[in-house]
Write a protein that holds these residues in place. Structure first.
Motif, mmCIF file in Angstrom:
data_model
loop_
_atom_site.group_PDB
_atom_site.id
_atom_site.type_symbol
_atom_site.label_atom_id
_atom_site.label_comp_id
_atom_site.label_asym_id
_atom_site.label_seq_id
_atom_site.Cartn_x
_atom_site.Cartn_y
_atom_site.Cartn_z
ATOM 1 N N ARG A 81 -40.898 -81.153 20.642
ATOM 2 C CA ARG A 81 -41.229 -81.349 19.221
ATOM 3 C C ARG A 81 -41.229 -82.825 18.841
ATOM 4 N N THR A 82 -40.562 -83.672 19.613
ATOM 5 C CA THR A 82 -40.586 -85.110 19.308
ATOM 6 C C THR A 82 -41.916 -85.743 19.690
ATOM 7 N N SER A 113 -46.396 -77.599 14.741
ATOM 8 C CA SER A 113 -46.534 -76.151 14.748
ATOM 9 C C SER A 113 -45.946 -75.596 16.039
ATOM 10 N N GLU A 114 -45.309 -74.443 15.964
ATOM 11 C CA GLU A 114 -44.777 -73.802 17.161
ATOM 12 C C GLU A 114 -45.884 -73.194 18.021
ATOM 13 N N ASN A 115 -47.107 -73.172 17.530
ATOM 14 C CA ASN A 115 -48.195 -72.529 18.254
ATOM 15 C C ASN A 115 -49.004 -73.471 19.133
ATOM 16 N N ASP A 121 -50.926 -82.883 16.864
ATOM 17 C CA ASP A 121 -49.982 -82.857 17.974
ATOM 18 C C ASP A 121 -50.561 -83.530 19.215
ATOM 19 N N MET A 122 -51.851 -83.388 19.439
ATOM 20 C CA MET A 122 -52.487 -84.058 20.567
ATOM 21 C C MET A 122 -52.439 -85.578 20.403
ATOM 22 N N THR A 335 -39.415 -70.510 28.227
ATOM 23 C CA THR A 335 -39.363 -71.042 26.865
ATOM 24 C C THR A 335 -40.619 -70.701 26.080
ATOM 25 N N TYR A 336 -41.778 -70.769 26.744
ATOM 26 C CA TYR A 336 -43.048 -70.573 26.041
ATOM 27 C C TYR A 336 -43.742 -69.263 26.412
#
Length: 399
Positions: A81-82, A113-115, A121-122, A335-336
């Motif tokens: 997430r960082t 986002s968790e998705n 995010d990229m 985890t995913y």
């Protein structure tokens, strides 16, 4: 594992910042010696030949995640997430690689986002990693074949920026240009789940490449961005191969005829890829490229896929994209597991492993692969092709 490169001077990720002050600190997994070393049973003469081949030939891993994970797998989500995954400089300095296609943990960079697979995010994943890369002088950010050849000449490692999916471009074609501008030179069509471009391998039906997907493939061709179809559905794979005016990659997969899951590619897709000049890279992420002969995942399992693909399409169209990282890869999958389903229905039951013996991380993969090839009497020329020459040939067309 090879001796440490003389060009590596000990830089560690984000060494220009203060951990715990400028960014969140995590205790990281060991890059060297996390699991017992693989015993390939080579003689001293064979070991010497392995070192010589890696010294003389360009070695390119077609798919990795060359980052260090937290030692505690319970911290993986917080770490990702960082957006600041740590490049494994020490491990890569012992890999014997000339170049690595690094796919940036992009689907797990769940900053906003968790998705996963969100555009912002990229940008985090790319921006942080490339900023760190710019602060050191061992890894080079490669955007051309000349960059890869220069890395070989200078005893450095070239990092090629790649992303496993185009989901984050949504319906914005020009985002491909932006990614290219950031230095991305390889991109996947869909990561298991369907998107605006086409079908993913986890879907129950695959409608193939969409109209927007065809436009995207054309734009990738115009930009000179290598296309990956590893996680695409079968029909989408065939559509991409047909629509692209240059060869495409299956950067990390295996043969479904060897292990019957959708994560593997059927013969018609592998053949079509090769007939248009492309290459398949053999995968080694835990519990993927198994075989009836070696259901306990190891280097031997992966090489069953290698020999099958060589027999199917010839040695000029096969290479390796082990898809490894530094740390507990099985822990990442756990985890995913709810985020990205890979359909393994139809496969026999198999023993679970804590790591893939012989292909645990990028530091050891190519040493052990070359060792296996040496032990099984492949020629220097044949080994040179499958560890990098075939990939270079395709990149000369694409880039």
């Amino acid at each position: 594992m090879q001796p440490e490169s003389a060009s590596y001077r000990g830089y560690t990720a984000y060494g220009y910042l203060e951990p715990g002050v400028d960014y969140a600190a995590f205790k990281l997994a060991e890059q060297i010696g996390r699991v017992p070393a693989y015993d390939g049973g080579l003689s001293a003469e064979q070991e010497e030949r392995v070192g010589r081949i890696l010294a003389e030939h360009v070695a390119i891993s077609l798919h990795e995640h060359a980052v260090v994970l937290p030692e505690d797998t319970g911290e993986i989500r917080a770490y990702n997430r960082t957006g600041r995954q740590r490049t494994a400089y020490e491990g890569l300095a012992r890999s014997g690689l000339t170049a690595v296609f690094d796919n940036f943990m992009a689907g797990a960079s769940c900053v906003t986002s968790e998705n996963g697979w969100k555009w912002s995010d990229m940008i985090y994943a790319l921006g942080f990693r490339l900023a760190d890369l710019a602060k050191q002088d061992f890894l080079t950010h490669a955007t051309t074949v000349a960059d890869i050849r220069a890395a070989k000449r200078d005893d450095r490692v070239a990092l090629v920026a790649g992303l496993e999916s185009s989901t984050m471009i949504e319906n914005e074609l020009d985002r491909l240009d932006i990614l290219y501008g950031f230095g991305v030179r390889q991109i996947g069509v869909a990561y298991s789940q369907a998107n605006q471009l086409g079908g993913g391998l986890s879907e129950s039906s695959d409608g193939g490449l969409t109209h927007f997907g065809r436009r995207a493939v054309t734009r990738m061709n115009k930009l000179g961005m290598a296309i990956d179809i590893s996680h695409s559905g079968d029909r989408t794979c065939l559509d991409v191969i047909e629509h692209s005016n240059v060869p495409v990659f299956i950067t990390h997969a295996g043969a479904r005829a060897v292990w019957p899951t959708n994560r593997m590619k059927p013969d018609d897709v592998i053949r079509a890829c090769a007939e248009r000049g492309g290459v398949i890279g053999l995968e080694a992420a835990p519990h993927t490229t198994l075989s009836d002969q070696h259901p306990k995942h190891s280097l031997e399992s992966v090489m069953d896929h290698f020999t099958y693909c060589v027999d199917l399409v010839g040695i000029d169209h096969v290479t390796f994209g082990p898809d490894t990282m530094f740390g507990d890869h099985v822990g990442v999958h756990m985890t995913y597991s709810g985020n990205y389903g890979h359909d393994r229905s139809g496969a026999p039951d198999y023993p679970r492993v804590p790591y893939v013996d012989g292909l645990e991380n990028p530091a050891e993969c190519f040493t052990n692969i070359v060792g296996w090839l040496v032990k099984h009497d492949y020629s220097d020329d044949e080994i040179g092709k499958v560890i990098g020459g075939n990939t270079l040939r395709v990149l000369e067309h694409v880039w």
